[in-house]
Scaffold this motif. Structure first.
Motif, PDB file in Angstrom:
ATOM      1  N   ARG A  31      73.501 -54.222 -27.019  1.00 40.23           N
ATOM      2  CA  ARG A  31      73.007 -55.554 -26.684  1.00 40.23           C
ATOM      3  C   ARG A  31      71.496 -55.598 -26.533  1.00 40.23           C
ATOM      4  NH1 ARG A  31      77.073 -57.530 -21.832  1.00 40.23           N
ATOM      5  NH2 ARG A  31      78.940 -57.945 -23.098  1.00 40.23           N
ATOM      6  N   GLN A  32      70.897 -54.492 -26.101  1.00 39.98           N
ATOM      7  CA  GLN A  32      69.476 -54.486 -25.765  1.00 39.98           C
ATOM      8  C   GLN A  32      68.742 -53.403 -26.562  1.00 39.98           C
ATOM      9  OE1 GLN A  32      68.268 -56.775 -23.845  1.00 39.98           O
ATOM     10  NE2 GLN A  32      70.152 -57.599 -22.975  1.00 39.98           N
ATOM     11  N   PRO A  33      68.417 -53.645 -27.830  1.00 40.27           N
ATOM     12  CA  PRO A  33      67.714 -52.617 -28.612  1.00 40.27           C
ATOM     13  C   PRO A  33      66.319 -52.302 -28.059  1.00 40.27           C
ATOM     14  CG  PRO A  33      67.845 -54.697 -29.822  1.00 40.27           C
ATOM     15  CD  PRO A  33      68.727 -54.846 -28.634  1.00 40.27           C
ATOM     16  N   LEU A  34      65.576 -53.346 -27.630  1.00 37.64           N
ATOM     17  CA  LEU A  34      64.266 -53.088 -27.040  1.00 37.64           C
ATOM     18  C   LEU A  34      64.397 -52.347 -25.710  1.00 37.64           C
ATOM     19  CD1 LEU A  34      62.300 -56.401 -27.738  1.00 37.64           C
ATOM     20  CD2 LEU A  34      62.019 -54.170 -28.841  1.00 37.64           C
ATOM     21  N   GLY A  35      65.410 -52.728 -24.932  1.00 33.86           N
ATOM     22  CA  GLY A  35      65.652 -52.008 -23.688  1.00 33.86           C
ATOM     23  C   GLY A  35      66.021 -50.555 -23.929  1.00 33.86           C
ATOM     24  N   THR A  36      66.754 -50.290 -25.007  1.00 27.85           N
ATOM     25  CA  THR A  36      67.102 -48.914 -25.356  1.00 27.85           C
ATOM     26  C   THR A  36      65.857 -48.122 -25.743  1.00 27.85           C
ATOM     27  OG1 THR A  36      69.248 -49.686 -26.159  1.00 27.85           O
ATOM     28  CG2 THR A  36      68.524 -47.501 -26.859  1.00 27.85           C
ATOM     29  N   PHE A  37      64.967 -48.768 -26.495  1.00 28.02           N
ATOM     30  CA  PHE A  37      63.699 -48.118 -26.835  1.00 28.02           C
ATOM     31  C   PHE A  37      62.886 -47.809 -25.577  1.00 28.02           C
ATOM     32  CE2 PHE A  37      59.133 -48.665 -27.913  1.00 28.02           C
ATOM     33  CZ  PHE A  37      58.979 -47.530 -28.702  1.00 28.02           C
ATOM     34  N   GLY A  38      62.826 -48.772 -24.656  1.00 25.69           N
ATOM     35  CA  GLY A  38      62.124 -48.536 -23.404  1.00 25.69           C
ATOM     36  C   GLY A  38      62.767 -47.420 -22.587  1.00 25.69           C
ATOM     37  N   MET A  39      64.109 -47.392 -22.565  1.00 27.26           N
ATOM     38  CA  MET A  39      64.801 -46.341 -21.834  1.00 27.26           C
ATOM     39  C   MET A  39      64.511 -44.971 -22.442  1.00 27.26           C
ATOM     40  SD  MET A  39      68.876 -46.106 -20.890  1.00 27.26           S
ATOM     41  CE  MET A  39      69.351 -46.078 -22.636  1.00 27.26           C
ATOM     42  N   ALA A  40      64.412 -44.914 -23.779  1.00 26.38           N
ATOM     43  CA  ALA A  40      64.087 -43.649 -24.439  1.00 26.38           C
ATOM     44  C   ALA A  40      62.689 -43.170 -24.046  1.00 26.38           C
ATOM     45  CB  ALA A  40      64.193 -43.812 -25.950  1.00 26.38           C
ATOM     46  N   LEU A  41      61.726 -44.115 -23.972  1.00 23.34           N
ATOM     47  CA  LEU A  41      60.380 -43.733 -23.548  1.00 23.34           C
ATOM     48  C   LEU A  41      60.373 -43.221 -22.111  1.00 23.34           C
ATOM     49  CD1 LEU A  41      58.212 -46.639 -25.048  1.00 23.34           C
ATOM     50  CD2 LEU A  41      58.412 -44.299 -25.885  1.00 23.34           C
ATOM     51  N   LEU A 283      60.014 -52.726 -20.696  1.00 21.22           N
ATOM     52  CA  LEU A 283      61.098 -53.087 -21.607  1.00 21.22           C
ATOM     53  C   LEU A 283      62.455 -52.776 -20.999  1.00 21.22           C
ATOM     54  CD1 LEU A 283      59.710 -51.880 -25.069  1.00 21.22           C
ATOM     55  CD2 LEU A 283      59.940 -54.233 -24.253  1.00 21.22           C
ATOM     56  N   PHE A 284      62.564 -51.623 -20.356  1.00 18.95           N
ATOM     57  CA  PHE A 284      63.826 -51.263 -19.721  1.00 18.95           C
ATOM     58  C   PHE A 284      64.133 -52.188 -18.554  1.00 18.95           C
ATOM     59  CE2 PHE A 284      66.086 -48.644 -16.504  1.00 18.95           C
ATOM     60  CZ  PHE A 284      67.292 -48.530 -17.184  1.00 18.95           C
ATOM     61  N   GLY A 285      63.114 -52.546 -17.777  1.00 21.95           N
ATOM     62  CA  GLY A 285      63.333 -53.461 -16.657  1.00 21.95           C
ATOM     63  C   GLY A 285      63.758 -54.845 -17.111  1.00 21.95           C
ATOM     64  N   ASP A 286      63.155 -55.357 -18.187  1.00 22.42           N
ATOM     65  CA  ASP A 286      63.550 -56.669 -18.702  1.00 22.42           C
ATOM     66  C   ASP A 286      64.985 -56.648 -19.210  1.00 22.42           C
ATOM     67  OD1 ASP A 286      61.084 -57.662 -18.094  1.00 22.42           O
ATOM     68  OD2 ASP A 286      60.272 -57.445 -20.116  1.00 22.42           O
ATOM     69  N   ALA A 287      65.350 -55.589 -19.916  1.00 22.53           N
ATOM     70  CA  ALA A 287      66.724 -55.478 -20.413  1.00 22.53           C
ATOM     71  C   ALA A 287      67.720 -55.342 -19.265  1.00 22.53           C
ATOM     72  CB  ALA A 287      66.841 -54.288 -21.361  1.00 22.53           C
ATOM     73  N   LEU A 288      67.334 -54.594 -18.235  1.00 22.67           N
ATOM     74  CA  LEU A 288      68.213 -54.456 -17.070  1.00 22.67           C
ATOM     75  C   LEU A 288      68.395 -55.793 -16.371  1.00 22.67           C
ATOM     76  CD1 LEU A 288      69.737 -52.344 -15.338  1.00 22.67           C
ATOM     77  CD2 LEU A 288      67.659 -52.114 -13.976  1.00 22.67           C
ATOM     78  N   ARG A 289      67.349 -56.591 -16.294  1.00 26.07           N
ATOM     79  CA  ARG A 289      67.461 -57.926 -15.708  1.00 26.07           C
ATOM     80  C   ARG A 289      68.423 -58.789 -16.517  1.00 26.07           C
ATOM     81  NH1 ARG A 289      62.563 -61.516 -16.973  1.00 26.07           N
ATOM     82  NH2 ARG A 289      63.644 -61.244 -18.954  1.00 26.07           N
ATOM     83  N   ASP A 290      68.320 -58.721 -17.841  1.00 25.05           N
ATOM     84  CA  ASP A 290      69.209 -59.519 -18.691  1.00 25.05           C
ATOM     85  C   ASP A 290      70.666 -59.114 -18.513  1.00 25.05           C
ATOM     86  OD1 ASP A 290      66.957 -60.732 -19.596  1.00 25.05           O
ATOM     87  OD2 ASP A 290      66.856 -59.623 -21.486  1.00 25.05           O
TER      88      ASP A 290
END
Length: 299
Positions: A31-41, A283-290
């Motif tokens: 669901r969150q490709p950008l959040g996944t990228f942020g989590m990887a970083l 990015l990870f924080g925004d995806a977690l909020r969503d």
């Protein structure tokens, strides 16, 4: 049969938890490709910080005056600084400093803000009025200005930098938590807990605080990024972490101006490390909020 059944149930529960956790991670990644990228970083920075002693190819504080300001090469992948120290090793150890300051400041400031925010909403009245006015005064100052004031009082160093960044984070967390706790205070189960004779501490910790965890977790991720930026800013100004500790802001201070044209890698690579770390956390924080907000998730 009656003896083996509980054992089967106990062994099945950890498997179910692991499968549920793995399923949640896969759903989040889909669901969150950008959040996944942020989590990887974030994971890369965490691995670098935790395993710096094993990953770094050189001692980050060892000087090699025969190899000062060397360009990136096979011997030094990111070059060396003005003292001949390996840039890659210092960036890896700088991740440890950034994580230490960022996580410590965010967690301590977040927990203190959580307690103050929930307590202020629960008790209300004069306690809420006085506490909110004090928080208003603290929030009137930008984070970096408040951090500079605290550093001026306590001095430089890693521990004092953590304190300096923690103090301005407390009112920001307390204000957001209070707004959520005010709505929770009016829910009937809080009145039922009071009617059952539960004490204030138990009602706050067991009935109100758990219901503001979602916004609290989102704020923690945002605070980590803010703390990393604040630490880098203080170190760049010479008021944060001091030599010979490896810190990204301190690396920028040493090479951003004097060696900008002759050895630009001294400033480029620490700047990239700061940018990618904060970008990944945001990015990870925004995806977690969503994911935690049902309205945003359905949208």
């Amino acid at each position: 049969m009656s003896v083996s059944a509980p054992a089967t149930t106990l062994t099945a529960e950890p498997d179910q938890i692991r499968r549920g956790l793995w399923r949640s991670i896969l759903t989040f990644c889909r669901r969150q490709p950008l959040g996944t990228f942020g989590m990887a970083l974030v994971i890369i920075v965490a691995i670098a910080g935790l395993g710096a002693d094993l990953i770094a190819p050189y001692n980050p504080t060892a000087n090699d005056f025969a190899a000062m300001t060397e360009a990136p090469s096979w011997a030094h992948w990111l070059g060396t600084d003005q003292f001949g120290r390996d840039m890659l090793s210092r960036i890896i150890f700088g991740a440890r400093t950034a994580l230490l300051v960022g996580l410590s400041s965010a967690l301590v400031g977040g927990v203190a803000g959580l307690v103050l925010g929930v307590g202020s909403a629960y008790f209300g009245g004069m306690i809420d009025l006085i506490l909110q006015r004090v928080l208003d005064v603290l929030m009137a100052f930008p984070l970096i200005i408040m951090a500079l004031a605290v550093v001026a009082i306590f001095g430089t160093g890693v521990q004092n930098v953590i304190i300096a960044i923690t103090v301005p984070l407390i009112p920001r967390c307390a204000r957001v938590v209070r707004s959520s706790a005010l709505a929770i205070r009016e829910i009937p189960y809080v009145d039922a807990a009071r009617a059952c004779g539960f004490g204030h501490t138990r009602i706050i910790l067991r009935h109100m605080a758990p219901n503001v965890v979602a916004p609290f977790l989102i704020m923690i991720t945002a605070f980590v990024g803010q703390a990393i930026l604040a630490e880098a800013s203080l170190s760049y100004l010479g008021l944060g972490v001091q030599e010979p500790v490896a810190a990204w802001g301190l690396m920028l201070q040493g090479g951003a101006e004097e060696y900008a044209s002759t050895a630009p890698w001294i400033a480029i690579f620490p700047g990239l490390a700061i940018m990618l770390s904060v970008l990944g956390i945001n990015l990870f924080g925004d995806a977690l909020r969503d994911e935690l907000d049902p309205k945003l998730r359905n949208r």
